[in-house]
Design a protein around this motif. Structure first.
Motif, PDB file in Angstrom:
ATOM      1  N   PHE A  59       0.836  -1.189   0.000  1.00  0.00           N
ATOM      2  CA  PHE A  59       0.000   0.000   0.000  1.00  0.00           C
ATOM      3  C   PHE A  59       0.876   1.247   0.000  1.00  0.00           C
ATOM      4  N   LYS A  60       0.464   2.236  -0.778  1.00  0.00           N
ATOM      5  CA  LYS A  60       1.109   3.542  -0.792  1.00  0.00           C
ATOM      6  C   LYS A  60       0.001   4.578  -0.678  1.00  0.00           C
ATOM      7  N   PHE A  61       0.151   5.509   0.259  1.00  0.00           N
ATOM      8  CA  PHE A  61      -0.950   6.442   0.480  1.00  0.00           C
ATOM      9  C   PHE A  61      -0.446   7.824   0.890  1.00  0.00           C
ATOM     10  N   ARG A  62      -1.289   8.815   0.624  1.00  0.00           N
ATOM     11  CA  ARG A  62      -0.969  10.198   0.969  1.00  0.00           C
ATOM     12  C   ARG A  62      -1.243  10.446   2.442  1.00  0.00           C
ATOM     13  N   VAL A  63      -0.355  11.217   3.094  1.00  0.00           N
ATOM     14  CA  VAL A  63      -0.536  11.549   4.510  1.00  0.00           C
ATOM     15  C   VAL A  63      -0.495  13.080   4.670  1.00  0.00           C
ATOM     16  N   PRO A  64      -1.661  13.746   4.594  1.00  0.00           N
ATOM     17  CA  PRO A  64      -1.698  15.200   4.794  1.00  0.00           C
ATOM     18  C   PRO A  64      -1.834  15.552   6.277  1.00  0.00           C
ATOM     19  N   TRP A  65      -1.145  16.606   6.710  1.00  0.00           N
ATOM     20  CA  TRP A  65      -1.248  17.045   8.096  1.00  0.00           C
ATOM     21  C   TRP A  65      -0.922  18.541   8.161  1.00  0.00           C
ATOM     22  N   VAL A  66      -1.273  19.175   9.273  1.00  0.00           N
ATOM     23  CA  VAL A  66      -1.109  20.613   9.409  1.00  0.00           C
ATOM     24  C   VAL A  66      -0.022  20.920  10.430  1.00  0.00           C
ATOM     25  N   VAL A  74       2.381  17.424   3.197  1.00  0.00           N
ATOM     26  CA  VAL A  74       1.975  16.137   2.623  1.00  0.00           C
ATOM     27  C   VAL A  74       3.175  15.193   2.597  1.00  0.00           C
ATOM     28  N   ASN A  75       3.019  14.034   3.212  1.00  0.00           N
ATOM     29  CA  ASN A  75       4.018  12.966   3.148  1.00  0.00           C
ATOM     30  C   ASN A  75       3.411  11.744   2.482  1.00  0.00           C
ATOM     31  N   VAL A  76       4.255  10.736   2.263  1.00  0.00           N
ATOM     32  CA  VAL A  76       3.802   9.482   1.651  1.00  0.00           C
ATOM     33  C   VAL A  76       3.945   8.365   2.668  1.00  0.00           C
ATOM     34  N   GLY A  77       2.912   7.548   2.812  1.00  0.00           N
ATOM     35  CA  GLY A  77       2.944   6.402   3.720  1.00  0.00           C
ATOM     36  C   GLY A  77       2.994   5.101   2.938  1.00  0.00           C
ATOM     37  N   TYR A  78       3.607   4.081   3.567  1.00  0.00           N
ATOM     38  CA  TYR A  78       3.738   2.769   2.932  1.00  0.00           C
ATOM     39  C   TYR A  78       3.443   1.665   3.941  1.00  0.00           C
ATOM     40  N   GLY A 125       6.443  -8.232   7.437  1.00  0.00           N
ATOM     41  CA  GLY A 125       5.887  -7.020   6.843  1.00  0.00           C
ATOM     42  C   GLY A 125       6.708  -5.821   7.274  1.00  0.00           C
ATOM     43  N   LYS A 126       6.454  -4.657   6.674  1.00  0.00           N
ATOM     44  CA  LYS A 126       7.169  -3.437   7.043  1.00  0.00           C
ATOM     45  C   LYS A 126       6.404  -2.240   6.512  1.00  0.00           C
ATOM     46  N   GLY A 127       6.615  -1.082   7.140  1.00  0.00           N
ATOM     47  CA  GLY A 127       5.935   0.119   6.679  1.00  0.00           C
ATOM     48  C   GLY A 127       6.672   1.363   7.100  1.00  0.00           C
ATOM     49  N   GLY A 128       6.075   2.507   6.811  1.00  0.00           N
ATOM     50  CA  GLY A 128       6.692   3.752   7.226  1.00  0.00           C
ATOM     51  C   GLY A 128       6.290   4.921   6.360  1.00  0.00           C
ATOM     52  N   SER A 147      -3.047  11.241  11.060  1.00  0.00           N
ATOM     53  CA  SER A 147      -3.376  11.154   9.636  1.00  0.00           C
ATOM     54  C   SER A 147      -2.865   9.846   9.037  1.00  0.00           C
ATOM     55  N   PHE A 148      -1.643   9.475   9.413  1.00  0.00           N
ATOM     56  CA  PHE A 148      -1.043   8.225   8.932  1.00  0.00           C
ATOM     57  C   PHE A 148      -1.903   7.029   9.321  1.00  0.00           C
ATOM     58  N   MET A 149      -2.333   6.981  10.599  1.00  0.00           N
ATOM     59  CA  MET A 149      -3.111   5.845  11.073  1.00  0.00           C
ATOM     60  C   MET A 149      -4.530   5.841  10.504  1.00  0.00           C
ATOM     61  N   THR A 150      -5.067   7.006  10.163  1.00  0.00           N
ATOM     62  CA  THR A 150      -6.403   7.067   9.572  1.00  0.00           C
ATOM     63  C   THR A 150      -6.472   6.222   8.308  1.00  0.00           C
ATOM     64  N   GLU A 151      -5.381   6.168   7.551  1.00  0.00           N
ATOM     65  CA  GLU A 151      -5.342   5.330   6.359  1.00  0.00           C
ATOM     66  C   GLU A 151      -4.862   3.921   6.674  1.00  0.00           C
ATOM     67  N   LEU A 152      -3.795   3.818   7.494  1.00  0.00           N
ATOM     68  CA  LEU A 152      -3.207   2.500   7.767  1.00  0.00           C
ATOM     69  C   LEU A 152      -4.177   1.568   8.485  1.00  0.00           C
ATOM     70  N   CYS A 153      -5.072   2.114   9.295  1.00  0.00           N
ATOM     71  CA  CYS A 153      -5.960   1.282  10.110  1.00  0.00           C
ATOM     72  C   CYS A 153      -6.859   0.375   9.276  1.00  0.00           C
ATOM     73  N   LYS A 154      -7.023   0.701   7.992  1.00  0.00           N
ATOM     74  CA  LYS A 154      -7.872  -0.120   7.122  1.00  0.00           C
ATOM     75  C   LYS A 154      -7.246  -1.479   6.823  1.00  0.00           C
TER      76      LYS A 154
END
Length: 444
Positions: A59-66, A74-78, A125-128, A147-154
């Motif tokens: 999985f590769k996903f966008r991580v927006p935060w303020v 905006v960072n990228v999560g894996y 497995g691995k991520g970051g 923000s990272f966990m909002t996507e990763l939790c799926k």
């Protein structure tokens, strides 16, 4: 062309621009050649190696935060789920600007065999993310982690995929991620390890990788007629692994004389002052340049150079490919007796081969630094049982696991005619269990 060579060529062709992953595939598959050649017909029919080097999913996903100035970043999560043939995916979350999909795949691939070596039921497995927590406020780190966990939790769960800490991901980051997981999923479960002691964490987890490194190194030395007491040790890095490797080495009677960080390194001929290092790194979060304020007789140098110091034992505990062929030549010339990897693949292939050819005992990271993930698996067990074990209980289990890892890789190296080659032994010992499970479970 043999089966191993075919798969290496296929990996190179399918994964351009991922040198760390290709390096890991080459190193592992080359050392597996004896067991693969002995079972080539079966493994070809099952396409075992093809399945082994291809992640189950990634999985590769966008991580927006303020940030604190109100600016959106905006960072990228894996997350790469590599292989769950012996248990739920298990592996850390690395937060560092260098993170990309190739590095995450390399780490996840290595994790398959490391986790298998522990003899505990956990897959690889691995991520970051390329987010850098250094210099960020607690609020900014929390904003990113949520923000990272909002996507990763799926994609994760206690019996699906259990992430942990890694470079840049400590107790603070795990806490923020766990809180967000719980908030979104409405579940209190052991889905992350490295948690705080007040909400399901395990004693010894902080010390585990460094302690485990020394337990395995000590056993390797003993079985080769060497006593660690009185030996001089060079360690690179100054994070969690390096700090607690230093502590355990000192407890075992060795003298640690070096540590390093991203800007330079220190040499203390009288032995590293661990209290000073902990204050600099864990309290102040500062650079090693401050060490001379505590120990005026120590020396500080910019850049690299840890391995130029004469030592009996070298423990690379920083990052991948930090110990080069030139470093290996210096270590051999200075009479180094053993190298054990506290980081993931910190020694280049050329350096590894040179050390082995010149009689230096070499313990690869997938075995030597498995203490962290082993204790994470023990944390999972405590979470499942709703129990909390004492420091002594967990430490004893950790030591037993690390001693067993050494003997499993030692036995495997002897079985296939590679006595003393612990790289081959570790890879074969980790691989055999995974291969057996994959074949037993059919094509999946």
């Amino acid at each position: 062309m043999g089966y191993v060579d075919e798969i290496i060529e296929r990996a190179i062709a399918k994964n351009p621009g991922e040198p760390e992953f290709i390096q890991a595939v080459k190193e592992v598959l080359t050392s597996l050649r004896p067991v693969v050649d002995a079972n080539e017909d079966l493994y070809r029919k099952e396409a075992l190696l093809e399945r082994l080097i291809e992640p189950d999913r990634q999985f590769k996903f966008r991580v927006p935060w303020v940030d604190d100035k109100g600016q959106v970043q905006v960072n990228v999560g894996y997350r790469v789920q590599f292989n769950n043939s012996i248990g739920p995916y298990k592996g850390g979350l690395r937060l560092h600007p260098s993170v990309n999909i190739g590095i995450i795949k390399f780490l996840g691939f290595e994790q398959i065999f490391k986790n298998s070596l522990t003899s505990l039921p956990i897959g690889g497995g691995k991520g970051g993310s390329d987010f850098d927590p250094k210099g960020k406020s607690d609020r900014e780190v929390m904003a990113f982690c949520q923000s990272f966990m909002t996507e990763l939790c799926k994609y994760i769960g206690a019996d699906v995929d259990v992430p942990a800490g890694d470079i840049g991901t400590g107790a603070r980051e795990i806490g923020y991620m766990y809180g967000q997981y719980k908030r979104i999923r409405g579940m209190y479960e052991g889905v992350l390890t490295g948690k705080g002691l007040s909400y399901g964490g395990s004693l010894v987890r902080t010390e585990a990788t460094g302690y485990g490194l020394l337990y395995l190194t000590d056993e390797m030395l003993k079985c080769n007629g060497i006593d660690i007491a009185g030996k001089t040790v060079c360690i690179s890095g100054s994070g969690n692994v390096a700090i607690y490797a230093t502590q355990k080495a000192q407890q075992l009677g060795a003298k640690v004389v070096t540590l390093s960080d991203s800007t330079g390194w220190v040499y203390d001929p009288d032995g590293i002052d661990l209290d000073a290092i902990k204050e600099i790194k864990e309290v102040k979060r500062a650079r090693l340049t401050e060490y001379r304020n505590y120990r005026p007789n120590s020396e500080y140098y910019e850049g690299r150079g840890v391995w130029t110091v004469k030592c009996d034992i070298a423990l690379p505990c920083a990052t991948q490919n930090e110990l080069s062929l030139e470093d290996a030549k210096v270590l051999v010339a200075n009479g180094c007796k053993a190298v054990a990897e506290g980081a993931n693949m910190p020694t280049t292939l050329e350096a590894t081969e040179y050390l082995q050819e010149n009689g230096v005992l070499f313990a690869p990271g997938k075995a030597a630094n498995a203490g962290g993930v082993a204790t994470s698996a023990l944390e999972m067990s405590q979470n499942s049982e709703r129990l909390s074990w004492s420091f002594e209980e967990v430490d004893a289990k950790l030591k037993s696991i690390m001693v067993n890892i050494f003997h499993n890789m030692d036995d495997a190296s002897k079985r296939y005619g590679f006595e003393g080659n612990y790289v081959v032994g570790a890879n074969i010992a980790g691989f055999e269990k995974v291969a057996s499970a994959m074949i037993a479970q059919g094509v999946c």
